[in-house]
Design an enzyme around this catalytic site. Structure first.
Site, PDB file in Angstrom:
ATOM      1  N   THR A  31       0.809  -1.188  -0.221  1.00 48.78           N
ATOM      2  CA  THR A  31       0.100  -0.094  -0.017  1.00 48.78           C
ATOM      3  C   THR A  31       0.826   1.220  -0.085  1.00 48.78           C
ATOM      4  O   THR A  31       1.904   1.190   0.562  1.00 48.78           O
ATOM      5  CB  THR A  31      -0.937  -0.081   1.305  1.00 48.78           C
ATOM      6  OG1 THR A  31      -0.117   0.052   2.522  1.00 48.78           O
ATOM      7  CG2 THR A  31      -1.717  -1.216   1.253  1.00 48.78           C
ATOM      8  N   ASP A  32       0.258   2.359  -0.650  1.00 49.71           N
ATOM      9  CA  ASP A  32       0.814   3.837  -0.103  1.00 49.71           C
ATOM     10  C   ASP A  32       0.577   3.758   1.298  1.00 49.71           C
ATOM     11  O   ASP A  32      -0.433   2.922   1.937  1.00 49.71           O
ATOM     12  CB  ASP A  32       0.074   4.775  -1.096  1.00 49.71           C
ATOM     13  CG  ASP A  32       0.992   6.028  -1.262  1.00 49.71           C
ATOM     14  OD1 ASP A  32       1.999   6.149  -0.429  1.00 49.71           O
ATOM     15  OD2 ASP A  32       0.899   6.646  -2.187  1.00 49.71           O
ATOM     16  N   TRP A  33       0.990   4.991   1.881  1.00 50.63           N
ATOM     17  CA  TRP A  33       1.250   4.985   3.419  1.00 50.63           C
ATOM     18  C   TRP A  33      -0.383   5.437   3.674  1.00 50.63           C
ATOM     19  O   TRP A  33      -0.825   6.510   3.399  1.00 50.63           O
ATOM     20  CB  TRP A  33       2.137   6.235   3.548  1.00 50.63           C
ATOM     21  CG  TRP A  33       3.378   5.605   4.211  1.00 50.63           C
ATOM     22  CD1 TRP A  33       4.135   5.755   5.310  1.00 50.63           C
ATOM     23  CD2 TRP A  33       4.294   4.583   3.545  1.00 50.63           C
ATOM     24  NE1 TRP A  33       5.346   5.089   5.283  1.00 50.63           N
ATOM     25  CE2 TRP A  33       5.256   4.317   4.302  1.00 50.63           C
ATOM     26  CE3 TRP A  33       3.895   3.752   2.350  1.00 50.63           C
ATOM     27  CZ2 TRP A  33       6.406   3.357   3.981  1.00 50.63           C
ATOM     28  CZ3 TRP A  33       5.003   2.847   1.966  1.00 50.63           C
ATOM     29  CH2 TRP A  33       6.033   2.595   2.594  1.00 50.63           C
ATOM     30  N   GLY A  34      -0.986   4.666   4.522  1.00 42.69           N
ATOM     31  CA  GLY A  34      -2.250   4.819   4.953  1.00 42.69           C
ATOM     32  C   GLY A  34      -3.306   4.499   3.850  1.00 42.69           C
ATOM     33  O   GLY A  34      -4.371   5.126   3.950  1.00 42.69           O
ATOM     34  N   ALA A  35      -3.127   3.970   2.884  1.00 45.03           N
ATOM     35  CA  ALA A  35      -4.011   3.469   1.653  1.00 45.03           C
ATOM     36  C   ALA A  35      -4.939   2.305   2.118  1.00 45.03           C
ATOM     37  O   ALA A  35      -5.619   1.996   1.195  1.00 45.03           O
ATOM     38  CB  ALA A  35      -3.292   3.416   0.628  1.00 45.03           C
TER      39      ALA A  35
END
Length: 769
Positions: free
Chosen positions: A289-293
């Protein structure tokens, strides 16, 4: 591919861009049930096959994972806190000698540490049109990551592709064209991973704007992330194309994006992850994931997500619980772990690699171990990369190169260096149009990097002036400076800024344009350099008779000034070409100028409909018959090149669809079968040596007028001639058939164009399939 839709139903959904259905027109919907089913479900998540070069790594990974406890498997799938400055970490498993993983920003050089370099940005490399440079940059840059204990580079970027002219992160990628982006990302992945550092190609997929990229809250009301709504043909022919090249090169990881795709979040979209990436493209690595996705728990894992960063609240023990109650197969968790560990083995990080995060301090200003990432051998590539991404777009009366000037006058805020270099340089909480306090050598956000130093233009000009006995006057703050009328040339420096998190406020700014016009009104030889993090329109002054030369200098990294002086004085010959189209006025980009904004009835569930299909950038200008200021692929040199001798081989007889074959990394291996070869001769007709980018465009029946399908950058001595060859494969000549779900060769006449840019194509021909 497995799905609960039949092929006909699937094709029907994919033939056109998805939109929410039956919503009231006059008020905002409060439930996204209107949007359900717009992204076809594809289950189960396919297991990695260990095909081709991955076979040995998969065998080792399967043996490794077989020894893990359920908790250890789960721990591999989510980031954890660690006492280092890595962007993210995977915990160690000491009993099996697995030291964990350090993953760090980003694709343009390391961020948040010391003793590393600021490399030319992705856009700068794109402007070089050099496959060799892309590879060498990746090799030397990755060596710095490796020495600092980084296992995974969070890059390169091929999403955004550049659909929206004002998009804030276009500078991190290579180009607005999928072929150019794909060719350069292939070399980047191949180069970086050749030294044992994994790449995480991002942002998958359709992350084409920063506005509403993440869910948010406004006045206490939740607003979902923007949905990029696209048809299957456009997906394949534009946005998936460069990701396919990254997978073909063996990218160990792919980062899923914040946005929604056809109203399903990118990190839980089974169509894009299970269907396109892992099944059609045969991706062997893991999805991060992208950060917090992460927006779903078990549903995300079943949809093809393998790793959550920087941590998770919804996986952990919930994964083993889901296996126990039957909502997730144990084989899915095993596959997640195997893909992660196989990538570690594939990079040979189990052997003689630095400890994860060893050179990534949590605080550069607290006591920490000195770990030198830089190498002396990188200096040539840093400088060469900085030089080659400059694009000369105007040079009236051979204003450049400079000819033994007695007096130079330097103006503009962009000429000077920064007042400070810090650990997280260029991370701003807003997006100004310009960086008015210093020269721009890198954009903002996670794609920024840490410089060993910054050689600003004014510093490099002063050094050269010392050697030549030239006088230098300068005023780097005034918008309407005084000008000595005896000056040989006025060098004006402006910039155009962009950053992650915000889309740009426009493609020009009044204060910079006023500066240029004010100087040009007083100086007959005004030379303008623009450090631009994306498209910059210059119609306000480009035709001014006293503006004699203009350089798009892009984002050259720490050797900015040194590279520019090499070009200004003719020790280096400009060879860059525009990797995007520069319009005469911003409005010429039409609906693709600005990001999509929330509108009724979808104010809480923003929609961005890719109704233009494949017609972005030069394809759109060609279709609408709009004359640009400077076309895609344009760039001047201090010499001239002549094209001749077009030759087209007899096409290889091929069926409409590629023969069936076991999927390899990158997809059906027959997509790379050579079908036609085109060659031409390029002669340097000038008096100095130079490099030319010969470009091949193909007009595919039933498609855009022209599409880039080949380029070669060649060095040619004065008076000499060299041959360029372009080998076209099946994918290059195909369009995506949404009914057959195959790449399809078209029957009819293919037009062939070879030349200097997308609109300067002196050689034309054709062949028939």
């Amino acid at each position: 591919m497995h799905s609960n839709l039949g092929l006909a139903g699937l094709a029907g959904l994919l033939a056109t861009a998805s939109v929410c259905l039956s919503a009231p027109a006059d008020q905002n919907i409060t439930s996204d049930t209107y949007c359900y089913g717009q992204s076809p479900p594809v289950y189960p998540s396919p297991e990695g096959s260990g095909t081709g070069s991955w076979a040995a790594a998969y065998a080792k990974a399967k043996n490794f994972v077989a020894q893990l406890t359920p908790e250890e498997k789960v721990n591999l799938t989510a980031g954890t806190d660690a006492n280092n400055g890595c962007s993210g970490n995977i915990a160690a498993i000491p009993r099996l000698n697995f030291p964990g993983l350090c993953v760090s920003d980003a694709g343009n050089g390391l961020r948040g540490t010391d003793y590393v370099s600021s490399w030319p940005s992705g856009l700068h490399v794109g402007a070089s049109w050099s496959k060799a440079l892309a590879k060498q940059r990746a090799i030397h840059m990755a060596k710095e990551f490796r020495k600092k204990g980084v296992n995974v580079i969070l890059g390169p970027v091929v999403g955004p592709l550049g659909r929206v002219a004002e998009a804030g992160r276009n500078w991190e990628g290579f180009s607005n064209d999928p072929y150019l982006s794909g060719a350069l990302v292939y070399e980047t992945v191949d180069g970086a991973q050749s030294v044992g550092v994994a790449t995480c190609t991002k942002h998958y997929i359709l992350n084409e704007q920063e506005t509403n990229r993440n869910p948010g809250t406004e006045d206490g009301v939740d607003i979902a992330a923007v949905s990029s709504n696209i048809d299957d043909k456009t997906m394949h022919e534009l946005y998936l194309w460069p990701f396919q090249d990254a997978v073909l090169a063996g990218s160990a990881s792919i980062m899923c994006s914040y946005n929604r795709v056809n109203n399903s979040y990118g990190c839980q979209n089974s169509k894009t992850l299970n269907g396109l990436l892992k099944t059609e493209l045969g991706f062997q690595g893991y999805v991060m994931t992208d950060w917090g996705a992460q927006h779903a728990g078990i549903a995300g894992a079943n949809a093809g997500l393998d790793m959550v960063m920087p941590s998770t609240e919804t996986w952990g023990a919930n994964l083993t619980t889901a296996i126990s109650n039957g909502t997730m197969d144990a084989s899915r968790l095993d596959d997640m772990a195997i893909r992660i560990i196989a990538s570690w083995y594939q990079m040979n990080q189990n052997s003689d690699s630095p400890s994860p995060g060893v050179g990534m301090p949590t605080n550069m200003y607290a006591p920490h171990q000195r770990v030198i990432g830089r190498e002396a051998s990188s200096k040539q590539t840093l400088l060469r990369g900085a030089i080659e991404g400059h694009v000369l777009v105007k040079n009236t009366n051979s204003a450049l190169p400079l000819k033994s000037p007695q007096l130079l006058s330097v103006f503009g805020y962009d000429a000077k260096g920064p007042d400070a270099l810090k650990q997280n340089f260029n991370w701003l909480s807003y997006s100004p149009a310009i960086q008015e306090n210093h020269t721009l050598w890198v954009g903002g956000g996670s794609g920024a990097n840490n410089a060993a130093y910054v050689d600003a233009p004014i510093d490099a000009i002063k050094r050269q002036a010392y050697e030549d006995g030239t006088s230098v006057l300068y005023d780097l703050s005034s918008e309407d400076p005084d000008v000595d009328p005896t000056t040989d040339a006025c060098l004006v420096f402006i910039n155009s800024y962009a950053t992650e998190g915000w889309d740009r406020p426009g493609l020009a700014d009044k204060s910079s344009d006023s500066l240029v016009k004010n100087v040009a009104g007083k100086c007959a030889n005004t030379i303008v350099t623009i450090h631009n993090a994306g498209i910059r329109v210059i119609g306000d002054w480009i035709d001014h008779e006293n503006v004699t030369a203009v350089i798009f200098a892009h984002l050259p990294g720490q050797d900015s000034g040194r590279a520019l002086v090499e070009l200004l004085y003719g020790r280096a010959n400009p060879s860059g070409k525009l990797p995007y189209t520069v319009a005469k006025k911003a409005e010429d980009y039409g609906s693709l100028l600005h990001p999509s904004l929330p509108e009724t009835p979808y104010g809480l569930f923003p929609q961005s409909d890719f109704d233009e299909g494949v017609y972005i950038d030069y394809r759109a200008f060609d279709k609408a018959n709009i004359t640009p200021q400077f076309e895609f692929g344009f760039g001047l040199s201090y010499t001239a090149f002549e094209y001749s001798g077009l030759r087209i081989s007899n096409p290889k007889k091929s069926p409409q669809y590629p023969p069936s074959a076991a999927i390899q990394q990158g997809g059906n291996p027959h997509l790379w079968d050579k079908t036609v070869t085109v060659s031409a001769e390029v002669k340097n007709t000038g008096r100095v040596a130079g490099a030319e980018v010969a470009q091949l465009y193909i007009g595919i029946p039933n498609g855009p007028v022209r599409q880039l399908r080949g380029f070669e950058k060649v060095d040619v001595s004065a008076g000499e001639t060299t041959q360029v060859k372009f080998a076209l494969n099946r994918r290059d000549l195909s369009t995506w058939d949404v009914e057959a779900q195959q790449w399809s060769l078209q029957r009819g006449t293919y037009r062939v164009y070879v030349g200097r840019s997308s609109r300067d194509l002196p050689l034309t021909g054709s062949f028939t399939l």
